[in-house]
Design a protein around this motif. Sequence first.
Motif, PDB file in Angstrom:
ATOM      1  N   THR A   1      29.715   3.827 -14.319  1.00 41.47           N
ATOM      2  CA  THR A   1      29.058   2.594 -14.733  1.00 41.47           C
ATOM      3  C   THR A   1      30.089   1.509 -14.991  1.00 41.47           C
ATOM      4  O   THR A   1      29.913   0.350 -14.573  1.00 41.47           O
ATOM      5  CB  THR A   1      28.233   2.851 -16.010  1.00 41.47           C
ATOM      6  OG1 THR A   1      27.418   3.991 -15.785  1.00 41.47           O
ATOM      7  CG2 THR A   1      27.380   1.665 -16.356  1.00 41.47           C
TER       8      THR A   1
ATOM      9  N   LEU B   1      24.212   1.876  -8.588  1.00 42.03           N
ATOM     10  CA  LEU B   1      25.296   1.118  -9.230  1.00 42.03           C
ATOM     11  C   LEU B   1      26.478   0.986  -8.281  1.00 42.03           C
ATOM     12  O   LEU B   1      27.023  -0.103  -8.081  1.00 42.03           O
ATOM     13  CB  LEU B   1      25.738   1.843 -10.508  1.00 42.03           C
ATOM     14  CG  LEU B   1      24.912   1.567 -11.757  1.00 42.03           C
ATOM     15  CD1 LEU B   1      25.294   2.513 -12.869  1.00 42.03           C
ATOM     16  CD2 LEU B   1      25.156   0.140 -12.205  1.00 42.03           C
TER      17      LEU B   1
ATOM     18  N   ARG C   1      23.656   6.522 -10.682  1.00 39.08           N
ATOM     19  CA  ARG C   1      24.986   6.040 -10.303  1.00 39.08           C
ATOM     20  C   ARG C   1      24.966   5.499  -8.883  1.00 39.08           C
ATOM     21  O   ARG C   1      25.705   4.567  -8.565  1.00 39.08           O
ATOM     22  CB  ARG C   1      25.998   7.181 -10.372  1.00 39.08           C
ATOM     23  CG  ARG C   1      26.449   7.483 -11.781  1.00 39.08           C
ATOM     24  CD  ARG C   1      27.465   8.594 -11.756  1.00 39.08           C
ATOM     25  NE  ARG C   1      27.113   9.629 -12.705  1.00 39.08           N
ATOM     26  CZ  ARG C   1      27.578  10.868 -12.651  1.00 39.08           C
ATOM     27  NH1 ARG C   1      28.361  11.255 -11.664  1.00 39.08           N
ATOM     28  NH2 ARG C   1      27.234  11.736 -13.560  1.00 39.08           N
TER      29      ARG C   1
ATOM     30  N   GLY D   1      23.737  -1.995 -14.551  1.00 41.55           N
ATOM     31  CA  GLY D   1      24.761  -1.495 -15.472  1.00 41.55           C
ATOM     32  C   GLY D   1      24.293  -1.623 -16.909  1.00 41.55           C
ATOM     33  O   GLY D   1      24.454  -0.700 -17.714  1.00 41.55           O
TER      34      GLY D   1
ATOM     35  N   GLU E   1      27.696   9.545 -19.507  1.00 44.13           N
ATOM     36  CA  GLU E   1      27.440   8.939 -18.193  1.00 44.13           C
ATOM     37  C   GLU E   1      26.013   9.226 -17.745  1.00 44.13           C
ATOM     38  O   GLU E   1      25.443  10.283 -18.047  1.00 44.13           O
ATOM     39  CB  GLU E   1      28.446   9.499 -17.182  1.00 44.13           C
ATOM     40  CG  GLU E   1      28.352   8.911 -15.789  1.00 44.13           C
ATOM     41  CD  GLU E   1      28.562   7.412 -15.760  1.00 44.13           C
ATOM     42  OE1 GLU E   1      27.628   6.695 -16.145  1.00 44.13           O
ATOM     43  OE2 GLU E   1      29.639   6.963 -15.341  1.00 44.13           O
TER      44      GLU E   1
ATOM     45  N   ALA F   1      21.952   1.065 -17.611  1.00 43.20           N
ATOM     46  CA  ALA F   1      22.644   2.337 -17.834  1.00 43.20           C
ATOM     47  C   ALA F   1      23.211   2.387 -19.248  1.00 43.20           C
ATOM     48  O   ALA F   1      23.119   3.415 -19.941  1.00 43.20           O
ATOM     49  CB  ALA F   1      23.759   2.505 -16.803  1.00 43.20           C
TER      50      ALA F   1
END
Lengths: 672, 218
Positions: free
Chosen positions: A380, A478, A475, A354, A469, A357
């Motif tokens: 996230t 995550l 993703r 995270g 994003e 990201a």
Amino acid sequence: MTALEAGMLGQTLLLVLAVAAALLTPTPWRSRVSGTFCTLLAAAGIVTGALALSGGTGSLSIPTALPLDPLVLSPDRLGGLVMVVVSSVGVLASLFGIGSARVASASRTAWLSMAVFLCGMQLVPAATDVVTFLLFWEIMTLGSTALLLAHHATRGTVASALVWYSAMSQLSFFFVLAGFAMLAGQAGGTGFADLATIDPYSWQASVAFLLLLLGFGGKAELVPLHVWVPRVLPEAPGHVAAAMSGAMVNIGVYGALLVLVRLLPNGPAWWGVLIMVVGGVSALYGILQASVASNLKVLLAYSTTENMGLVFLGLGASVLLRADNATAAADAALVAALLLMLSHAAFKSTLFLGAGAVARAAGEMNLDRLGGLGSRMPWTAAAFGAAAMGAAALPVTSGFVAEWMLLQSLIHGSRVDGEVVSVTASVAMPLAVAVIALTAGLALLTFVKAYGIAFLARPRSPEAKLAVEVPVIMRIPLVLGALLVVGLGLLPGPLAVAVGGAVGPEFTPDVRTIGLAGVDARGIDAVLDPTTFVVLAGLLLVPVLIALFVSARRHPTRTSPLPWAGGGSRLRPRMQYTATSYAEPLVRVFDDVLRPSRDVEVTHVGESRYLVERVHVEQTVSDVVETRLYRPVLNLMQRAGILARRAQNGSIHRYLSYSFVALLLVLIVVSL
Amino acid sequence: MFTTIYPQLIGLCTGTLLLTSALMVWRHSLLASIRLLSVQGFALAALVAVIGVEEGEVEVILVAVLVLLVKGVALPWVLARETHATTRTDEAPRLNPTAALLTVALLTILSYVVASRLLAGIDGVSAHAAPIGLAMVLIGFLLLVTRRQAGSQLIGFLVLDNGIATVAFLTSGGVPLFLELGISLDVLLVVVILYVFAGRMRSKFGNTEIDQLRKLHD
């Protein structure tokens, strides 16, 4: 060839393929191809580990040209468990790397070392003798060092972080080597089976234990060997930090487990007390530093020290209780430590991914300049939130189950059938409970800060405002990580049974599944069934939610200007709490430990004393261990180095004289 | 008849070896040292030949011929050729001749003391002469430490190498031909390379005083 052997052979083959892919693929495709191979390599690790965990046997023997026995890889159930954990983190990190690795972190070296790093980590738990263990340990360390090196060209701080990392990892390697050498010298062989014959009450075993604790504690980022962590992890890209902090620390824990479960089980009570002290200090110190850190990755790095501290606290409690014959509580503490390790791997890797990201989206790790990412990066934010709940040990996450189990074993530990087992235990256990309680409270505060400041409220900088994003491929890991955090928390029963089986045949914890995948630790009469709890709570919640919804429909919401804006609409992002201001009360309370240095700079408007143009506040919290323990030693060594340089002045004659004098001295000594 | 003069022959050869080494420490002229080195090479070859005749092995005699060609002829020839080709500068050593000769005496005593311990179990004439080899190693090292010119250092290195060879021949009764061939060619190659290197030094700095090479440290 058994399935397990095929699995290990598959891992080595995939390593070769991953290395080839990293070297041969052209730049635009490299991350995708190499990342895929790394993911497959880690997936092979999961399969192999699962086979070993379920009781599969088989061994892979690698002959060497050295005058040693061949390297034998044959994971037992404990090794299988650790292999599954590190490989799972490896899958997440590699998947994330496919999307996130760019420029330097997508270079040939970076992907090559990623594959080597992963393979090294996955095969350390498969080692059956000291030489193999140390070999893969070094491969793992070298792989991670080269991975970190990838960014040295763009950032000046990388070099210094890397020096710290290399020095500390070599220091811990030295300790591990010395400890194993001590044991091997006593046992007369390097196989773990030979080492297990040593009496844990002999002085050699105690010396080896101390050395190995230092070595493995260094890898597991325990105080006072943690100093590299807050330097190195912030410099690493998200997926590398996830692999290091989520997976590599577990190898440190595996080393400790190897010593305490396989090689020297049933050690003396003072070992347990020592491990508990080291673990408790690490937990408290780590979470304190994390709670005041304003860099997200530094915060996560210190939180790793905290969690590993708790794991070692559990391990220490299990050794102490076993020495006092409180077997049931000792087993529960051991299972709790393993559950903590598992849950830490899940939530810490998700948190670091995270953070990766966020770094990609906002280009910023300073919490004081983030904010408002929740609406901009919903995926996230959700994943980070779930993982943060796990890190704060809130219910229905894996972290909660593990800490609950640890507390149960500590609370029930000091008494068997109403009798106090020993004075030491009756002092240590309540203290440990207090440490865990304080740690849990501070952890909650820390992760409320991490999530709240970064993802809620309004953006505190233009970069945070422009964040978008991350792509789908990033993703996926995550979300997978977040699902793992929650899933492990909802299924504690099967998990505890698997973990309990892994420490056999030496120890046989009496845990079983109860209700809807709940856990029942029978020896200490502790039952927890989160799934049932969630289902029941859901049933209760439905009418409440319906009532709320209906009443909300009936009364439309009123919008009013915020009262603290003084009636006006001058509300600005700068009026919000920042990470630093949120942690300010804590800094005050723990002033003596943290020793913050504050710098307040006020610029006045013109000549006026009362009108202020701007106020600049800067606060830095130094690491007490580093300034008080490492700096003096380093200064001393530097002075010695300057003196030694006089002996080395570049003259060939002088160097020749040194060798001549050395030769003469040897001859004179020989002839005496 | 040969067995009666064998110890004397061994003594003669090793005596010549030690004498030439000591003379090399005494003399400062490079050309004189090269001539002494040539004599030393002949003495070494003679030593090997004596051992070969005593043991009656043809291979060892072949080794002796090889030693003669490489250490007695080829190496001194290469050195002398290079030295003639360039302007000659005499050595100004870091130790005066008296002190150097005194040191040689001390080193020889030391090597006898050490050898009496190390070779306590080995009997025989050749083993008794082995300390001379050790003394030559130490004298070679002394030359390396005290000489300034690259050429003289090279001679020190060759004396050291001769010392090692002497110890090897005296203690093990000869080295296999192929091994000796390898070692000799190795030494020859090293000397050629070092000479090229010395030539480069001369063209860069105008002399070959290795005291000037001081920049190689951090």
